[in-house]
Design a protein around this motif. Structure first.
Motif, PDB file in Angstrom:
ATOM      1  N   ALA A  57       0.884  -1.255  -0.201  1.00  0.00           N
ATOM      2  CA  ALA A  57      -0.183   0.000  -0.019  1.00  0.00           C
ATOM      3  C   ALA A  57       0.718   1.509  -0.050  1.00  0.00           C
ATOM      4  CB  ALA A  57      -0.843   0.017   1.225  1.00  0.00           C
ATOM      5  N   ILE A  58       0.614   2.141  -1.153  1.00  0.00           N
ATOM      6  CA  ILE A  58       1.345   3.436  -1.022  1.00  0.00           C
ATOM      7  C   ILE A  58       0.515   4.245  -0.483  1.00  0.00           C
ATOM      8  CG2 ILE A  58       2.448   4.979  -2.620  1.00  0.00           C
ATOM      9  CD1 ILE A  58       3.881   2.204  -2.356  1.00  0.00           C
ATOM     10  N   MET A  59       0.916   5.119   0.527  1.00  0.00           N
ATOM     11  CA  MET A  59       0.133   6.204   1.285  1.00  0.00           C
ATOM     12  C   MET A  59       0.194   7.367   0.669  1.00  0.00           C
ATOM     13  SD  MET A  59      -1.207   4.166   3.454  1.00  0.00           S
ATOM     14  CE  MET A  59      -2.220   5.387   4.347  1.00  0.00           C
ATOM     15  N   ASP A  60       1.580   7.797  -0.030  1.00  0.00           N
ATOM     16  CA  ASP A  60       1.508   9.097  -0.626  1.00  0.00           C
ATOM     17  C   ASP A  60       2.620   9.147  -1.438  1.00  0.00           C
ATOM     18  OD1 ASP A  60       1.038  11.630  -0.938  1.00  0.00           O
ATOM     19  OD2 ASP A  60       1.320  12.455   1.118  1.00  0.00           O
ATOM     20  N   VAL A  61       2.538  10.306  -2.232  1.00  0.00           N
ATOM     21  CA  VAL A  61       3.419  10.419  -3.499  1.00  0.00           C
ATOM     22  C   VAL A  61       4.068  11.954  -3.405  1.00  0.00           C
ATOM     23  CG1 VAL A  61       4.001  10.485  -6.055  1.00  0.00           C
ATOM     24  CG2 VAL A  61       2.701   8.553  -4.990  1.00  0.00           C
ATOM     25  N   ALA A  62       5.512  12.131  -3.590  1.00  0.00           N
ATOM     26  CA  ALA A  62       5.921  13.434  -3.740  1.00  0.00           C
ATOM     27  C   ALA A  62       6.928  13.670  -4.506  1.00  0.00           C
ATOM     28  CB  ALA A  62       6.451  13.884  -1.865  1.00  0.00           C
ATOM     29  N   PHE A  63       7.284  14.772  -5.218  1.00  0.00           N
ATOM     30  CA  PHE A  63       8.355  14.978  -6.110  1.00  0.00           C
ATOM     31  C   PHE A  63       9.420  15.944  -5.658  1.00  0.00           C
ATOM     32  CE2 PHE A  63       4.492  13.430  -8.379  1.00  0.00           C
ATOM     33  CZ  PHE A  63       4.862  12.532  -9.355  1.00  0.00           C
ATOM     34  N   LYS A  64      10.463  15.992  -5.939  1.00  0.00           N
ATOM     35  CA  LYS A  64      11.663  16.765  -5.728  1.00  0.00           C
ATOM     36  C   LYS A  64      12.456  16.768  -6.861  1.00  0.00           C
ATOM     37  CE  LYS A  64      15.062  18.147  -2.144  1.00  0.00           C
ATOM     38  NZ  LYS A  64      15.331  17.420  -0.673  1.00  0.00           N
ATOM     39  N   GLY A  65      12.562  17.933  -7.580  1.00  0.00           N
ATOM     40  CA  GLY A  65      13.243  18.001  -8.928  1.00  0.00           C
ATOM     41  C   GLY A  65      12.777  16.801  -9.575  1.00  0.00           C
ATOM     42  N   ASP A  66      13.542  15.829 -10.167  1.00  0.00           N
ATOM     43  CA  ASP A  66      13.420  14.742 -10.994  1.00  0.00           C
ATOM     44  C   ASP A  66      12.947  13.582 -10.311  1.00  0.00           C
ATOM     45  OD1 ASP A  66      13.192  16.119 -13.604  1.00  0.00           O
ATOM     46  OD2 ASP A  66      15.161  15.790 -13.933  1.00  0.00           O
ATOM     47  N   THR A  67      13.013  13.570  -9.196  1.00  0.00           N
ATOM     48  CA  THR A  67      12.779  12.558  -8.190  1.00  0.00           C
ATOM     49  C   THR A  67      11.143  12.365  -7.622  1.00  0.00           C
ATOM     50  OG1 THR A  67      15.165  12.641  -7.293  1.00  0.00           O
ATOM     51  CG2 THR A  67      13.666  11.574  -6.162  1.00  0.00           C
ATOM     52  N   ILE A  68      10.902  11.162  -7.903  1.00  0.00           N
ATOM     53  CA  ILE A  68       9.452  10.771  -7.300  1.00  0.00           C
ATOM     54  C   ILE A  68       9.712   9.642  -6.023  1.00  0.00           C
ATOM     55  CG2 ILE A  68       9.414   8.661  -9.002  1.00  0.00           C
ATOM     56  CD1 ILE A  68       6.362   9.015  -8.689  1.00  0.00           C
ATOM     57  N   PHE A  69       9.133  10.320  -5.074  1.00  0.00           N
ATOM     58  CA  PHE A  69       9.106   9.645  -3.855  1.00  0.00           C
ATOM     59  C   PHE A  69       7.974   8.838  -3.427  1.00  0.00           C
ATOM     60  CE2 PHE A  69      12.154  13.001  -3.330  1.00  0.00           C
ATOM     61  CZ  PHE A  69      13.236  12.390  -2.660  1.00  0.00           C
ATOM     62  N   ALA A  70       7.922   7.461  -3.231  1.00  0.00           N
ATOM     63  CA  ALA A  70       6.754   6.772  -2.789  1.00  0.00           C
ATOM     64  C   ALA A  70       6.704   6.439  -1.063  1.00  0.00           C
ATOM     65  CB  ALA A  70       6.504   5.406  -3.482  1.00  0.00           C
ATOM     66  N   LEU A  71       5.717   6.712  -0.633  1.00  0.00           N
ATOM     67  CA  LEU A  71       5.638   6.499   0.885  1.00  0.00           C
ATOM     68  C   LEU A  71       4.776   5.175   1.262  1.00  0.00           C
ATOM     69  CD1 LEU A  71       6.073   7.479   4.008  1.00  0.00           C
ATOM     70  CD2 LEU A  71       3.967   8.656   3.729  1.00  0.00           C
ATOM     71  N   ALA A  72       5.521   4.296   1.632  1.00  0.00           N
ATOM     72  CA  ALA A  72       4.502   3.142   2.467  1.00  0.00           C
ATOM     73  C   ALA A  72       4.479   3.426   3.833  1.00  0.00           C
ATOM     74  CB  ALA A  72       5.115   1.679   2.314  1.00  0.00           C
ATOM     75  N   GLY A  73       3.793   2.249   4.716  1.00  0.00           N
ATOM     76  CA  GLY A  73       3.833   2.701   6.128  1.00  0.00           C
ATOM     77  C   GLY A  73       4.834   2.905   6.797  1.00  0.00           C
ATOM     78  N   ASP A  74       5.883   2.238   6.361  1.00  0.00           N
ATOM     79  CA  ASP A  74       7.138   2.233   7.082  1.00  0.00           C
ATOM     80  C   ASP A  74       8.511   2.510   6.531  1.00  0.00           C
ATOM     81  OD1 ASP A  74       7.441  -0.001   5.782  1.00  0.00           O
ATOM     82  OD2 ASP A  74       8.230  -1.463   7.647  1.00  0.00           O
ATOM     83  N   ARG A  75       8.518   2.788   4.990  1.00  0.00           N
ATOM     84  CA  ARG A  75       9.414   2.993   4.286  1.00  0.00           C
ATOM     85  C   ARG A  75       9.062   4.057   3.309  1.00  0.00           C
ATOM     86  NH1 ARG A  75      11.216  -2.584   1.842  1.00  0.00           N
ATOM     87  NH2 ARG A  75       9.090  -2.918   1.780  1.00  0.00           N
ATOM     88  N   VAL A  76      10.140   4.580   2.555  1.00  0.00           N
ATOM     89  CA  VAL A  76      10.045   5.402   1.332  1.00  0.00           C
ATOM     90  C   VAL A  76      10.895   4.947   0.457  1.00  0.00           C
ATOM     91  CG1 VAL A  76      10.418   7.749   0.494  1.00  0.00           C
ATOM     92  CG2 VAL A  76       9.510   7.567   2.830  1.00  0.00           C
ATOM     93  N   ARG A  77      10.442   4.979  -0.653  1.00  0.00           N
ATOM     94  CA  ARG A  77      11.497   4.561  -1.773  1.00  0.00           C
ATOM     95  C   ARG A  77      11.220   5.732  -2.860  1.00  0.00           C
ATOM     96  NH1 ARG A  77      12.197  -1.191  -4.420  1.00  0.00           N
ATOM     97  NH2 ARG A  77      14.443  -0.803  -3.668  1.00  0.00           N
ATOM     98  N   TYR A  78      12.491   5.684  -3.975  1.00  0.00           N
ATOM     99  CA  TYR A  78      12.393   6.916  -4.903  1.00  0.00           C
ATOM    100  C   TYR A  78      13.116   6.235  -5.996  1.00  0.00           C
ATOM    101  CZ  TYR A  78      17.612   7.349  -3.877  1.00  0.00           C
ATOM    102  OH  TYR A  78      19.061   6.929  -4.008  1.00  0.00           O
ATOM    103  N   GLY A  79      12.817   7.129  -7.123  1.00  0.00           N
ATOM    104  CA  GLY A  79      13.144   6.807  -8.591  1.00  0.00           C
ATOM    105  C   GLY A  79      13.224   8.003  -9.356  1.00  0.00           C
ATOM    106  N   ASN A  80      13.724   8.094 -10.691  1.00  0.00           N
ATOM    107  CA  ASN A  80      13.545   9.041 -11.469  1.00  0.00           C
ATOM    108  C   ASN A  80      12.425   8.965 -12.192  1.00  0.00           C
ATOM    109  OD1 ASN A  80      13.980  10.834 -13.927  1.00  0.00           O
ATOM    110  ND2 ASN A  80      16.034  10.924 -13.605  1.00  0.00           N
ATOM    111  N   LYS A  81      11.400  10.193 -12.014  1.00  0.00           N
ATOM    112  CA  LYS A  81      10.115  10.018 -12.421  1.00  0.00           C
ATOM    113  C   LYS A  81      10.095   9.941 -14.182  1.00  0.00           C
ATOM    114  CE  LYS A  81       9.646  15.227 -13.132  1.00  0.00           C
ATOM    115  NZ  LYS A  81       8.621  16.357 -12.615  1.00  0.00           N
TER     116      LYS A  81
END
Length: 760
Positions: free
Chosen positions: A151-175
């Protein structure tokens, strides 16, 4: 422009009743705010007072909204649902995108949040991230940032980076990476604190700094972490709060907590707070927006609220019940009464929703919030009845520590009853509760009460406040009562789970038990011939035939006269046999029947546990309507109860997911024609629905003539309602002019009862 909110429900139309007191989420455009309620969307002008309630009965595709988001670039409103359905609204038109709902993916498909970025809208869902093109209104891609469905709780962006928030972790990639559907293209964001003793709820970018909301498992220990370079530090001003949401308002932050809405500036200094709406009434925001000088708050207890500060506010409400919990319905004399409790099997659920009363398009709630008598040992309102001689006199029964409540002014409890001031019995289960699942006012204002798990399950409180109780035999003792009805001969019919039905006759002498008699009907020929000993509903029709809805189908007792004196074989119920192709089948088979009611035309509305609603002809052999969640705005196929406004023909359905209604074409007959209504009137060029003629005598012959007396149309009323499709006998639309409506009741007495004007 927002469409009109209120108006008379047209014939054949549906409406969904949405509790306005709980707003889940909120978003705003430059001109409107949109608040997600439990079963609807409330739209309100920012610089005006116009409002509109969107529901599944008027264009939305579903119920149970989970999140809303306005994408300013495409001027499109996104509405996410808990089941994975999705609606987009643009230019007051709804576009449904059920891709996730229909996807063959296991897991919770709930839409959690939406985030706009570079012309796209990214949805955080229970199974991954969905990238939408809001202009083309299509799915562009689906991302799975984790090795397993997460389950992904939220998404955020910083420059070209996309962040995916789960309940206990965050992962990121190039959007811009076209391979983000592959979890190996994502990396763990190791800078965030360990989610110990709770989980992360939201993530957003504020001027290049990530903000991370932590939801602690311990109340009032949530935290907002603010990124400072490679460190996430707790924001000390919010260390003892219960944080509901964090959102951006320009350069500022809006932080919704339990009890207070905070606005912080770009440097995280407090600008303002909203902690109350009026003295002693605290704010409970779930989320908020500030499109101008005022805050618009999605409040958990007050719905949509507009507030300038803690001392100036406006509650933006639409009529609706105080809760979305429904169990039993009854209608009498223009008032719908709803019992909002429930049971789990035969056990209490400790539901405190109370009672809701609906009259003249206004709702009144009676519950522990406004009735001190209900704040102690009171839950699970299971039954409610309205006095036919005084509709402000309402009684409701519970399965709780207090058995019965009486209202005499339409809104306040006048008295409550237990073993100390009545004949009510504590249950034989030894749980120190009363169980009153059925109450029923007769035409003389005597209140009949059926108690579960009682030695003497049938009782009466007379209009003079005298109490009497009756023995229905050993098989009815200590059983769960499932229904109570009174026929036109004054016989009381009581159903008990596993024990069939007892017909009880007090012979018109409530106070004298010496002439009482009763007969029990069960399964088996000669014993009543019921399809099952678990009878869920008893209905008395206008012929005084008794209809039984059981857990194994439908049965009818066609002659109930002298039932308590009948001998074996004289009181067997029958099932209706129908021809289906070359086979003969039992009507409704072994469906679990939960409710049977009759409308003004003696037709039978039948609710089921899993198959929706059927409308049958008076004899039950013709199916007129079949409504399900799949083919109509009926929001669930599990029907808990049905009630009919016999004045208008509106049929109310209580389901496990909410309350809906359908405006049918039948109402109770009026032999004196005292309140004939014709609508719409005049009939304008753009109207294509039926003209409704209401307030006629039962099953009247109806004729429509032009002003010269020429016959244009003829029909027969369903009870007291007739409809005209606006066409002549030749199938052409009626021309402009005045048309006269004539009617004759079955005795042949005719008269002119109304007129209608057509404008073409």
């Amino acid at each position: 422009m927002i469409p009109a909110l209120f108006g008379q429900t047209p014939m054949g139309e549906w409406r969904l009743f949405t509790p306005p007191g709980k707003a889940i989420d909120i978003t705003a455009s430059s001109t409107h705010v949109y608040a997600a309620l439990e079963n609807g969307l409330l739209e309100r002008e920012i610089d005006g007072a116009e409002k509109y309630l969107w529901t599944a009965a008027n264009n939305l595709s579903d119920i149970d909204l989970s999140t809303v988001h306005y994408d300013a670039t495409s001027q499109t409103l996104f509405i996410g649902y808990a089941n994975g359905n999705l609606d987009l609204i643009k230019n007051n038109t709804v576009y449904n995108i059920p891709a996730l709902l229909l996807a063959n993916i296991s897991g919770n498909k709930r839409y959690n949040t939406f985030t706009s970025s570079d012309g796209f809208v990214y949805a955080a869902t229970g199974v991954g991230i969905i990238k939408f093109d809001p202009v083309k209104q299509e799915v562009r891609d689906t991302y799975f940032p984790f090795p397993t469905t997460t389950a992904i709780m939220d998404v955020a962006f910083k420059g070209d980076t996309i962040f995916a928030l789960a309940g206990d972790r965050v992962r990121y990639g190039n959007k811009n990476n076209i391979a983000l559907a592959d979890y190996t293209q994502w990396n763990d964001y190791t800078l965030i604190p360990t989610a110990s003793g709770g989980s992360y709820h939201s993530l957003l970018n504020k001027n290049g700094r990530l903000l991370l909301q932590f939801d602690s498992d311990t109340n009032f220990e949530d935290t907002l972490f603010i990124q400072e370079g490679s460190i996430f530090s707790p924001f000390n001003a919010l260390l003892d709060k219960e944080i509901k949401s964090v959102s951006l308002s320009g350069e500022n932050l809006l932080i919704s907590t339990e009890g207070t809405l905070y606005e912080l500036d770009a440097d995280f200094n407090q600008v303002d707070i909203v902690f109350q709406y009026s003295e002693g009434e605290y704010a409970y925001p779930n989320n908020a927006v500030k499109p101008g000088e005022d805050y618009y708050i999605a409040d958990n207890n007050n719905g949509l609220v507009k507030a300038r500060n803690s001392f100036s506010h406006e509650k933006i409400r639409v009529p609706g019940p105080s809760s979305n919990s429904y169990y039993r319905l009854t209608w009498e004399g223009g008032k719908l009464a709803v019992a909002g409790g429930g049971l789990s099997g035969n056990q209490a659920t400790y539901n405190t929703a109370g009672v809701y009363l609906f009259e003249d398009e206004e709702w009144v709630g009676i519950n522990l919030m406004n009735q001190p008598e209900m704040a102690v040992n009171t839950w699970d309102i299971l039954s409610v009845s309205v006095d036919p001689n005084n509709i402000d006199h309402v009684v409701f029964g519970t399965q709780s520590g207090r058995g019965l409540f009486e209202v005499t002014d339409g809104q306040n409890i006048a008295e409550w009853f237990d073993e100390n001031n009545s004949l009510l019995e504590l249950t034989t289960l030894g749980n120190n509760m009363y169980a009153v699942p059925e109450v029923f006012f007769d035409n003389s204002s005597n209140l009949w009460i059926a108690q579960s798990y009682s030695n003497l399950p049938l009782k009466v409180k007379t209009k003079d406040n005298a109490w009497y109780e009756f023995d229905l035999g050993a098989p009815m003792k200590s059983k769960a009562i499932t229904d109570l009805a009174i026929d036109f001969n004054g016989i009381k019919w009581v159903a008990a789970s596993g024990s069939g039905v007892v017909a009880f006759n007090d012979n018109g002498t409530i106070e004298d038990p010496s002439d009482d008699s009763f007969k029990r009907l069960t399964m088996g020929e000669g014993l009543g011939n019921l399809p099952s000993n678990i009878v869920r509903s008893i209905c008395v029709d206008y012929n005084n035939d008794i209809w039984f809805g059981t857990e194994a189908g439908l049965a009818i007792l066609y002659s109930a006269d002298n039932i308590t004196e009948a001998t074996a074989g004289q009181y067997d119920a029958q099932q209706i046999l129908i021809q289906v192709d070359e086979f003969v089948e039992i009507l409704l088979g072994e469906s679990v029947i939960t409710k049977i009611v009759i409308d003004g035309g003696n037709r039978k509305w039948i609710g089921t546990e899993a198959s929706g609603v059927f409308l049958l002809s008076p004899d039950g052999r013709e199916e007129i309507y079949r409504f399900t969640a799949e083919n109509s705005p009926l929001i669930s196929n599990n029907i808990l109860d049905i009630a009919i406004d016999q004045n208008t023909g509106e049929v109310f359905f209580a389901t496990d997911k909410g309350l809906v209604s359908f405006r049918s074409d039948a109402s109770e007959g009026d032999p004196e024609f005292n309140s004939v209504k014709v609508f719409p009137n005049p009939v304008r060029p753009d109207f294509t629905g039926p003209v409704t003629i209401q307030g006629l005598a039962y099953n009247s012959d109806v004729k429509v003539t032009d002003s010269g007396g020429n016959l244009v149309y003829q029909t027969q009323s369903n009870g007291g309602t007739a409809t005209w499709n606006g066409k002549t006998l030749q199938g052409e639309r009626a021309k402009s002019g005045v048309y006269l409506i004539w009617t004759a009741d079955p005795s042949g007495k005719g008269r002119k009862v109304g007129k209608v004007v057509f404008i073409n």
